[in-house]
Motif scaffolding. Structure first.
Motif, PDB file in Angstrom:
ATOM      1  N   ALA A 150      -6.201  14.686  -2.278  1.00 42.65           N
ATOM      2  CA  ALA A 150      -6.409  14.442  -3.708  1.00 42.65           C
ATOM      3  C   ALA A 150      -5.351  15.147  -4.548  1.00 42.65           C
ATOM      4  O   ALA A 150      -4.833  14.575  -5.525  1.00 42.65           O
ATOM      5  N   MET A 151      -5.009  16.384  -4.177  1.00 37.19           N
ATOM      6  CA  MET A 151      -3.981  17.117  -4.920  1.00 37.19           C
ATOM      7  C   MET A 151      -2.632  16.407  -4.837  1.00 37.19           C
ATOM      8  O   MET A 151      -1.935  16.262  -5.831  1.00 37.19           O
ATOM      9  N   LEU A 152      -2.272  15.967  -3.640  1.00 36.38           N
ATOM     10  CA  LEU A 152      -0.998  15.273  -3.481  1.00 36.38           C
ATOM     11  C   LEU A 152      -0.988  13.951  -4.236  1.00 36.38           C
ATOM     12  O   LEU A 152       0.012  13.591  -4.857  1.00 36.38           O
ATOM     13  N   GLU A 153      -2.098  13.241  -4.206  1.00 34.97           N
ATOM     14  CA  GLU A 153      -2.171  11.964  -4.920  1.00 34.97           C
ATOM     15  C   GLU A 153      -2.080  12.153  -6.428  1.00 34.97           C
ATOM     16  O   GLU A 153      -1.582  11.282  -7.134  1.00 34.97           O
ATOM     17  N   ALA A 154      -2.524  13.298  -6.915  1.00 27.97           N
ATOM     18  CA  ALA A 154      -2.429  13.576  -8.345  1.00 27.97           C
ATOM     19  C   ALA A 154      -1.007  13.965  -8.745  1.00 27.97           C
ATOM     20  O   ALA A 154      -0.615  13.779  -9.899  1.00 27.97           O
ATOM     21  N   GLU A 155      -0.245  14.509  -7.809  1.00 28.24           N
ATOM     22  CA  GLU A 155       1.081  15.037  -8.126  1.00 28.24           C
ATOM     23  C   GLU A 155       2.240  14.144  -7.702  1.00 28.24           C
ATOM     24  O   GLU A 155       3.332  14.253  -8.244  1.00 28.24           O
ATOM     25  N   LYS A 156       2.040  13.299  -6.727  1.00 30.49           N
ATOM     26  CA  LYS A 156       3.136  12.504  -6.156  1.00 30.49           C
ATOM     27  C   LYS A 156       2.968  11.026  -6.504  1.00 30.49           C
ATOM     28  O   LYS A 156       1.858  10.538  -6.673  1.00 30.49           O
ATOM     29  N   SER A 157       4.085  10.321  -6.534  1.00 32.41           N
ATOM     30  CA  SER A 157       4.048   8.884  -6.791  1.00 32.41           C
ATOM     31  C   SER A 157       3.584   8.156  -5.530  1.00 32.41           C
ATOM     32  O   SER A 157       3.658   8.695  -4.419  1.00 32.41           O
ATOM     33  N   ALA A 158       3.162   6.915  -5.712  1.00 27.93           N
ATOM     34  CA  ALA A 158       2.717   6.111  -4.576  1.00 27.93           C
ATOM     35  C   ALA A 158       3.842   5.925  -3.565  1.00 27.93           C
ATOM     36  O   ALA A 158       3.605   5.960  -2.352  1.00 27.93           O
ATOM     37  N   SER A 159       5.072   5.761  -4.031  1.00 30.09           N
ATOM     38  CA  SER A 159       6.188   5.586  -3.100  1.00 30.09           C
ATOM     39  C   SER A 159       6.489   6.873  -2.329  1.00 30.09           C
ATOM     40  O   SER A 159       6.817   6.828  -1.141  1.00 30.09           O
ATOM     41  N   GLU A 160       6.370   8.026  -2.998  1.00 29.78           N
ATOM     42  CA  GLU A 160       6.577   9.307  -2.295  1.00 29.78           C
ATOM     43  C   GLU A 160       5.531   9.482  -1.202  1.00 29.78           C
ATOM     44  O   GLU A 160       5.843   9.941  -0.100  1.00 29.78           O
ATOM     45  N   LEU A 161       4.299   9.113  -1.511  1.00 30.53           N
ATOM     46  CA  LEU A 161       3.221   9.224  -0.524  1.00 30.53           C
ATOM     47  C   LEU A 161       3.452   8.262   0.634  1.00 30.53           C
ATOM     48  O   LEU A 161       3.293   8.629   1.801  1.00 30.53           O
ATOM     49  N   PRO A 199       1.488  21.623  -6.188  1.00 28.27           N
ATOM     50  CA  PRO A 199       1.418  21.345  -4.751  1.00 28.27           C
ATOM     51  C   PRO A 199       2.510  20.382  -4.309  1.00 28.27           C
ATOM     52  O   PRO A 199       2.885  19.479  -5.039  1.00 28.27           O
ATOM     53  N   ASP A 200       3.024  20.626  -3.108  1.00 29.51           N
ATOM     54  CA  ASP A 200       4.003  19.747  -2.499  1.00 29.51           C
ATOM     55  C   ASP A 200       3.527  19.484  -1.071  1.00 29.51           C
ATOM     56  O   ASP A 200       2.499  20.011  -0.646  1.00 29.51           O
ATOM     57  N   PHE A 201       4.269  18.710  -0.328  1.00 30.53           N
ATOM     58  CA  PHE A 201       3.838  18.343   1.016  1.00 30.53           C
ATOM     59  C   PHE A 201       3.676  19.550   1.933  1.00 30.53           C
ATOM     60  O   PHE A 201       3.015  19.457   2.959  1.00 30.53           O
ATOM     61  N   ASP A 202       4.244  20.703   1.567  1.00 26.70           N
ATOM     62  CA  ASP A 202       4.095  21.901   2.396  1.00 26.70           C
ATOM     63  C   ASP A 202       2.636  22.366   2.485  1.00 26.70           C
ATOM     64  O   ASP A 202       2.266  23.071   3.416  1.00 26.70           O
ATOM     65  N   ILE A 203       1.794  21.947   1.547  1.00 27.69           N
ATOM     66  CA  ILE A 203       0.389  22.385   1.580  1.00 27.69           C
ATOM     67  C   ILE A 203      -0.363  21.809   2.774  1.00 27.69           C
ATOM     68  O   ILE A 203      -1.402  22.333   3.167  1.00 27.69           O
TER      69      ILE A 203
END
Length: 194
Positions: A139-150, A89-93
């Motif tokens: 939850a999916m994004l938090e599992a895949e992305k770093s805190a700084s990316e979020l 998953p990426d931000f496009d979801i």
């Protein structure tokens, strides 16, 4: 005459995998399989809105899962959809109208739990369904992305704010129902005393 079990449509371009998912679910649900995007839309048309949940592969040749999902939502088909895919998953979801997202490989128990959750969500009103779908995406994004990316992503920040708004609305609705039930109980007690 007993009510039929819910109908789950498995859309997967790898026939062996589609058939495996169908076998895992077949004891509890009616299951149909479609081995590609075009076949999925034909099957949905044939089922005439009888689909309760769709397990949808995202990357398929011809017509992608993203395109199938868009067509399902454009047609106003009222069913829950989980993307079951190897695409991380990426931000496009955030813009996609699915309810849950599973990254392959998927275990039997996980698939069954996902379908149970989708069907349970279908019983709630739209606001609660939206809350579940958005929380799943978060939850999916938090599992895949770093805190700084979020932290740097505006769409993620908007998602977080939207979830908070929906939670507040759900809390207010629950509070109103609880107060109404207390009010009605008070009158029942009052009537009983007379």
């Amino acid at each position: 005459m007993s009510e039929q079990p819910p109908l789950v449509l498995v859309v997967e371009d790898e026939p062996d995998l589609a058939d495996l998912y169908a076998a895992w679910l077949g004891d509890e649900y009616r299951v149909r399989t479609a081995y590609g995007g075009h076949e999925a839309l034909e099957t949905i048309d044939d089922l005439d809105d009888d689909v309760d949940a769709i397990l949808l592969d995202r990357r398929m040749p011809g017509l992608s899962g993203d395109e199938v999902l868009a067509a399902v939502r454009e047609r106003g088909i009222d069913c829950r959809v989980a993307m079951v895919t190897a695409v991380e998953p990426d931000f496009d979801i955030l813009e996609m109208g699915f309810d849950d997202y599973l990254v392959k490989p998927v275990a039997s128990d996980t698939l069954k739990e996902t379908v149970e959750g989708l069907l349970r969500r279908g019983e709630y009103d739209t606001g609660i369904q939206d809350l579940f779908a958005l929380t799943s995406k978060k939850a999916m994004l938090e599992a895949e992305k770093s805190a700084s990316e979020l932290a740097d992503n505006q769409e993620y920040q908007e998602l977080t704010a939207r979830i908070e708004t929906l939670r507040d609305e759900a809390d207010r609705s629950l509070e109103a129902v609880t107060q109404k039930d207390d009010f009605e109980a008070l009158f029942r007690e009052f009537d009983a005393e007379e």
